[in-house]
Structures are given as C-alpha cells and as structure tokens.
Design a protein around this motif. Structure first.
Motif, PDB file in Angstrom:
ATOM      1  N   CYS A 179      39.956  52.130  22.701  1.00  0.00           N
ATOM      2  CA  CYS A 179      39.110  52.039  23.897  1.00  0.00           C
ATOM      3  C   CYS A 179      39.365  53.159  24.899  1.00  0.00           C
ATOM      4  O   CYS A 179      38.439  53.558  25.625  1.00  0.00           O
ATOM      5  CB  CYS A 179      39.328  50.682  24.578  1.00  0.00           C
ATOM      6  N   ASP A 180      40.606  53.634  24.976  1.00  0.00           N
ATOM      7  CA  ASP A 180      40.966  54.692  25.909  1.00  0.00           C
ATOM      8  C   ASP A 180      40.468  54.338  27.320  1.00  0.00           C
ATOM      9  O   ASP A 180      40.757  53.255  27.820  1.00  0.00           O
ATOM     10  CB  ASP A 180      40.395  56.025  25.422  1.00  0.00           C
ATOM     11  N   THR A 181      39.702  55.200  27.972  1.00  0.00           N
ATOM     12  CA  THR A 181      39.204  54.916  29.324  1.00  0.00           C
ATOM     13  C   THR A 181      37.685  54.718  29.326  1.00  0.00           C
ATOM     14  O   THR A 181      37.024  54.912  30.342  1.00  0.00           O
ATOM     15  CB  THR A 181      39.573  56.058  30.300  1.00  0.00           C
ATOM     16  N   LYS A 182      37.133  54.299  28.188  1.00  0.00           N
ATOM     17  CA  LYS A 182      35.689  54.104  28.081  1.00  0.00           C
ATOM     18  C   LYS A 182      35.288  52.727  28.616  1.00  0.00           C
ATOM     19  O   LYS A 182      36.097  51.801  28.652  1.00  0.00           O
ATOM     20  CB  LYS A 182      35.242  54.214  26.623  1.00  0.00           C
ATOM     21  N   TYR A 183      34.030  52.590  28.997  1.00  0.00           N
ATOM     22  CA  TYR A 183      33.449  51.277  29.218  1.00  0.00           C
ATOM     23  C   TYR A 183      32.278  51.130  28.257  1.00  0.00           C
ATOM     24  O   TYR A 183      31.711  52.117  27.778  1.00  0.00           O
ATOM     25  CB  TYR A 183      33.023  51.055  30.672  1.00  0.00           C
ATOM     26  N   PHE A 184      31.902  49.889  27.962  1.00  0.00           N
ATOM     27  CA  PHE A 184      30.978  49.635  26.859  1.00  0.00           C
ATOM     28  C   PHE A 184      29.751  48.862  27.338  1.00  0.00           C
ATOM     29  O   PHE A 184      29.843  47.706  27.749  1.00  0.00           O
ATOM     30  CB  PHE A 184      31.695  48.873  25.737  1.00  0.00           C
ATOM     31  N   CYS A 185      28.631  49.535  27.275  1.00  0.00           N
ATOM     32  CA  CYS A 185      27.332  48.941  27.607  1.00  0.00           C
ATOM     33  C   CYS A 185      26.732  48.367  26.322  1.00  0.00           C
ATOM     34  O   CYS A 185      26.797  49.009  25.263  1.00  0.00           O
ATOM     35  CB  CYS A 185      26.409  49.993  28.211  1.00  0.00           C
ATOM     36  N   ALA A 199      23.407  45.572  29.397  1.00  0.00           N
ATOM     37  CA  ALA A 199      24.385  44.789  30.155  1.00  0.00           C
ATOM     38  C   ALA A 199      25.761  45.420  30.010  1.00  0.00           C
ATOM     39  O   ALA A 199      26.073  46.050  28.989  1.00  0.00           O
ATOM     40  CB  ALA A 199      24.408  43.347  29.661  1.00  0.00           C
ATOM     41  N   VAL A 200      26.582  45.241  31.043  1.00  0.00           N
ATOM     42  CA  VAL A 200      27.999  45.625  30.999  1.00  0.00           C
ATOM     43  C   VAL A 200      28.787  44.371  31.339  1.00  0.00           C
ATOM     44  O   VAL A 200      28.865  43.961  32.499  1.00  0.00           O
ATOM     45  CB  VAL A 200      28.322  46.753  32.001  1.00  0.00           C
ATOM     46  N   PHE A 201      29.352  43.744  30.310  1.00  0.00           N
ATOM     47  CA  PHE A 201      30.045  42.472  30.508  1.00  0.00           C
ATOM     48  C   PHE A 201      31.526  42.681  30.807  1.00  0.00           C
ATOM     49  O   PHE A 201      32.171  43.588  30.257  1.00  0.00           O
ATOM     50  CB  PHE A 201      29.908  41.593  29.259  1.00  0.00           C
ATOM     51  N   SER A 207      34.559  32.499  31.612  1.00  0.00           N
ATOM     52  CA  SER A 207      33.452  33.054  30.852  1.00  0.00           C
ATOM     53  C   SER A 207      33.389  34.559  31.086  1.00  0.00           C
ATOM     54  O   SER A 207      34.407  35.218  31.276  1.00  0.00           O
ATOM     55  CB  SER A 207      32.143  32.365  31.276  1.00  0.00           C
ATOM     56  N   SER A 208      32.196  35.103  31.062  1.00  0.00           N
ATOM     57  CA  SER A 208      32.005  36.531  31.323  1.00  0.00           C
ATOM     58  C   SER A 208      30.680  36.713  32.032  1.00  0.00           C
ATOM     59  O   SER A 208      29.823  35.824  32.033  1.00  0.00           O
ATOM     60  CB  SER A 208      32.028  37.322  30.011  1.00  0.00           C
ATOM     61  N   LYS A 209      30.513  37.870  32.651  1.00  0.00           N
ATOM     62  CA  LYS A 209      29.263  38.149  33.347  1.00  0.00           C
ATOM     63  C   LYS A 209      28.959  39.630  33.251  1.00  0.00           C
ATOM     64  O   LYS A 209      29.842  40.456  33.032  1.00  0.00           O
ATOM     65  CB  LYS A 209      29.349  37.719  34.810  1.00  0.00           C
ATOM     66  N   SER A 210      27.677  39.961  33.432  1.00  0.00           N
ATOM     67  CA  SER A 210      27.260  41.359  33.427  1.00  0.00           C
ATOM     68  C   SER A 210      27.303  41.902  34.857  1.00  0.00           C
ATOM     69  O   SER A 210      26.852  41.244  35.795  1.00  0.00           O
ATOM     70  CB  SER A 210      25.845  41.492  32.872  1.00  0.00           C
ATOM     71  N   ILE A 211      27.873  43.080  34.994  1.00  0.00           N
ATOM     72  CA  ILE A 211      27.939  43.730  36.310  1.00  0.00           C
ATOM     73  C   ILE A 211      27.045  44.964  36.357  1.00  0.00           C
ATOM     74  O   ILE A 211      27.170  45.794  37.248  1.00  0.00           O
ATOM     75  CB  ILE A 211      29.390  44.109  36.662  1.00  0.00           C
ATOM     76  N   GLN A 212      26.144  45.065  35.368  1.00  0.00           N
ATOM     77  CA  GLN A 212      25.219  46.199  35.324  1.00  0.00           C
ATOM     78  C   GLN A 212      24.391  46.269  36.610  1.00  0.00           C
ATOM     79  O   GLN A 212      23.886  45.257  37.099  1.00  0.00           O
ATOM     80  CB  GLN A 212      24.282  46.041  34.113  1.00  0.00           C
ATOM     81  N   ASN A 213      24.281  47.465  37.182  1.00  0.00           N
ATOM     82  CA  ASN A 213      23.473  47.702  38.391  1.00  0.00           C
ATOM     83  C   ASN A 213      23.932  46.871  39.595  1.00  0.00           C
ATOM     84  O   ASN A 213      23.117  46.363  40.371  1.00  0.00           O
ATOM     85  CB  ASN A 213      21.984  47.425  38.108  1.00  0.00           C
ATOM     86  N   THR A 214      25.254  46.710  39.757  1.00  0.00           N
ATOM     87  CA  THR A 214      25.807  46.004  40.912  1.00  0.00           C
ATOM     88  C   THR A 214      26.884  46.870  41.567  1.00  0.00           C
ATOM     89  O   THR A 214      27.383  47.833  40.969  1.00  0.00           O
ATOM     90  CB  THR A 214      26.435  44.656  40.512  1.00  0.00           C
ATOM     91  N   PHE A 217      30.048  47.000  39.614  1.00  0.00           N
ATOM     92  CA  PHE A 217      30.100  47.970  38.520  1.00  0.00           C
ATOM     93  C   PHE A 217      30.720  49.284  38.988  1.00  0.00           C
ATOM     94  O   PHE A 217      31.537  49.887  38.278  1.00  0.00           O
ATOM     95  CB  PHE A 217      28.694  48.196  37.973  1.00  0.00           C
ATOM     96  N   GLU A 218      30.357  49.740  40.184  1.00  0.00           N
ATOM     97  CA  GLU A 218      30.926  50.973  40.728  1.00  0.00           C
ATOM     98  C   GLU A 218      32.423  50.812  40.985  1.00  0.00           C
ATOM     99  O   GLU A 218      33.212  51.728  40.717  1.00  0.00           O
ATOM    100  CB  GLU A 218      30.201  51.350  42.019  1.00  0.00           C
ATOM    101  N   THR A 219      32.821  49.646  41.480  1.00  0.00           N
ATOM    102  CA  THR A 219      34.256  49.368  41.692  1.00  0.00           C
ATOM    103  C   THR A 219      34.999  49.358  40.370  1.00  0.00           C
ATOM    104  O   THR A 219      36.100  49.903  40.247  1.00  0.00           O
ATOM    105  CB  THR A 219      34.428  48.013  42.396  1.00  0.00           C
ATOM    106  N   PHE A 220      34.372  48.735  39.373  1.00  0.00           N
ATOM    107  CA  PHE A 220      34.971  48.657  38.035  1.00  0.00           C
ATOM    108  C   PHE A 220      35.218  50.049  37.455  1.00  0.00           C
ATOM    109  O   PHE A 220      36.297  50.335  36.918  1.00  0.00           O
ATOM    110  CB  PHE A 220      34.054  47.849  37.117  1.00  0.00           C
ATOM    111  N   LYS A 221      34.257  50.932  37.580  1.00  0.00           N
ATOM    112  CA  LYS A 221      34.417  52.287  37.056  1.00  0.00           C
ATOM    113  C   LYS A 221      35.542  53.026  37.780  1.00  0.00           C
ATOM    114  O   LYS A 221      36.253  53.845  37.181  1.00  0.00           O
ATOM    115  CB  LYS A 221      33.106  53.062  37.183  1.00  0.00           C
ATOM    116  N   GLY A 222      35.737  52.702  39.061  1.00  0.00           N
ATOM    117  CA  GLY A 222      36.792  53.354  39.825  1.00  0.00           C
ATOM    118  C   GLY A 222      38.197  52.944  39.421  1.00  0.00           C
ATOM    119  O   GLY A 222      39.138  53.727  39.569  1.00  0.00           O
ATOM    120  N   ILE A 223      38.358  51.717  38.897  1.00  0.00           N
ATOM    121  CA  ILE A 223      39.694  51.226  38.516  1.00  0.00           C
ATOM    122  C   ILE A 223      39.917  51.257  37.008  1.00  0.00           C
ATOM    123  O   ILE A 223      40.972  50.849  36.526  1.00  0.00           O
ATOM    124  CB  ILE A 223      39.928  49.789  39.035  1.00  0.00           C
ATOM    125  N   LEU A 224      38.922  51.738  36.245  1.00  0.00           N
ATOM    126  CA  LEU A 224      38.995  51.669  34.788  1.00  0.00           C
ATOM    127  C   LEU A 224      40.179  52.445  34.230  1.00  0.00           C
ATOM    128  O   LEU A 224      40.872  51.967  33.314  1.00  0.00           O
ATOM    129  CB  LEU A 224      37.691  52.178  34.180  1.00  0.00           C
TER     130      LEU A 224
END
Length: 285
Positions: A179-185, A199-201, A207-214, A217-224
C-alpha cells in the motif's frame, strides 16, 4: 411443545427467544487457512464488531446477507461483491487488518447463522473478477495482494450435524510494502439508481463510510503518510514479537527433549501436561 435447545425441523423460522442459547466461540485465526475450525449455529463470535485500538489486530464486520430467499443469485452476488470491495478498501485506506464474516448477524452480537452455498467456485470466481471491476486498474495488483482467498467455515447444528451451511470469511492484510502511501478509490454499485459511483472508504466505528468529496477526505490525505509510517512500524514490531515467540518455543523444545530430535523417556523419567480444560485443547504431535 419443543424445547428451545433442540434444532427446529419444521422449516418455520424461530423467534429470537426460541433460539438455543449460543456459547461464545473464537473466530478462525486471522490470515490462516489450515486451522480446520468449525462453527456451531447460534454460537456467538467472541469479537467486537469495531475498529481495534492498533493497526495489527483485525477489525471485524458481520454480514448476514438477509432477504436472499427469493432474490436472484445475480443480485446476491452483486450484494456480496459490494460488501467485500467496500470493506477491503476501507481496511486498505485505514491501514487496518480486517475480516468480514458473511453469515453472521450484525444486530445480535455476532450470532452465527450461516448461509447456503451451492457452489463455492462461484464465489471464488466472483472474488477474482470483482477486484478488476471495483478497483482502478493501476491498483488491482495491490488489491489482489491485500485481499486474501475466501475461507468457507462449515456451520454445524447444535447436535453437531452439518446443515450444509457456511460462514464465508475474507481477510484483508494491507501490508506497507503493497500500500505504501497510496489511497484507494473504488467503484460501488447503487441499487436504487442502478448506477456506479466513485467512493473512498475508510473504517468508521463498527462499519465504514465514504469520504469522497468531503472535508474529511482532504484531512485524510494530509495524514496518510503519517498513517502509513505508523503501520510500517507496527508491522516491524509485530514481526519482532513473532520471532521472539518462535525462539522461546524452540528453547522449550530443547529443554524438554535434551536437544534431541524426539521426545521419549531417555532424558526425563516423567512428563506432566497440565491443561485447564483438556477437552478443548488441540495437541499437535
């Protein structure tokens, strides 16, 4: 009147109060396909349906695949595919090991019911096909490395006879080397609109949820990157613990056998095995 601890043979569904009282049982070992574990119907899996407090212990999610009696097999397979891809992507993005259990109630504390499986091969083939359908092409090889093969766990009745039902389990192992530092759509199928949606779950509670277009999602990419580094360290620490455990086991074998190849009476006169419950212990000799 039939007692509650006997299996219903009339074909009519029992109410929750009529079901036999289930015992707690442990799930199959994670990422293990040679354990030989069997489940008993109405027993309770002794794991919480929630995200663990670390990045190594697997998250668990239960799915019964309800309302399938009159459903077309194609629709059942589509629902199965959607749930697998959603759970797998959430584990991969959250860098969390996980197991999804099909045939286990998600509203009754993990009660084992099982689902009828006429052809195991149909589910195996479907899993191989869905990866290319749900994941973007550049990430299909990563998804195949993370999503393990199907595990069909036979479900026995309370009297230990097989009803030809199974719990289907799928382990997800998002190793850092994959996985390295990738995220998976992923692509997910929407039943109401009968269309596909991006979706980006991520793992979210039980459970799980999609954070696509939220904004999340931007916060998630910053801490990935930080999340990926934490998962890498957790993997390395776990490997060291496993290695230490194996070494300690070899030391014990050496002490018991006198550093010989077999266990006999030539080194010690007596061997005493102490077990809290010998009926539940598996001895591998």
């Amino acid at each position: 009147m039939k007692s509650a601890d006997k299996e219903n043979v009339s074909g009519k569904p029992l109410s929750n109060s009529q079901h036999p009282t289930g015992k707690m049982c442990m799930p199959c070992p994670f990422d293990n396909f040679s354990d030989g574990t069997l489940y008993t119907r109405y027993n309770i899996l002794n794991v919480l349906e929630t995200r663990p407090f670390n990045l190594i212990d697997p998250a668990h999610e239960f799915k019964l695949l309800t309302n399938t009696e009159k459903a077309l097999e194609e629709d059942i397979m589509m629902k199965f595919s959607n749930e697998v891809s959603r759970f797998a992507a959430a584990c991969m993005n959250s860098r969390t090991n996980g197991t999804i259990h099909f045939g286990v109630c998600d509203n009754l504390r993990g009660e084992i019911k099982g689902i009828k499986v006429s052809k195991k091969e149909a589910y195996v083939d479907l899993l191989n096909k869905l990866i290319g359908k749900y994941f973007n092409e550049q990430y299909t090889s990563v998804a195949k490395a993370c999503i393990k093969e199907l595990r069909f766990v036979e479900v026995l009745l309370q009297n230990r006879t097989p009803p030809h039902m199974f719990v289907i389990e799928i382990d997800v192992v998002p190793k850092h080397c994959s996985c390295d530092t990738k995220y998976f759509c992923t692509n997910t199928y929407k039943y109401k609109s009968k269309s596909w949606k991006k979706a980006v779950f991520v793992q979210y509670g039980a459970s799980s949820k999609s954070i696509q277009n939220t904004k999340e999602f931007e916060t998630f990419k910053g801490i990935l990157t930080s999340l990926a580094d934490s998962h890498k360290r957790a993997e390395e620490e776990y490997k060291l613990k496993q290695k230490k455990s194996i070494n300690e086991g070899l030391k014990l074998v050496s002490l018991l056998t006198g550093n010989r190849d077999s266990l006999d009476s030539s080194y010690y006169d007596y061997y005493i095995l102490v077990s809290p419950d010998a009926t539940q212990v598996k001895l591998h000799i």
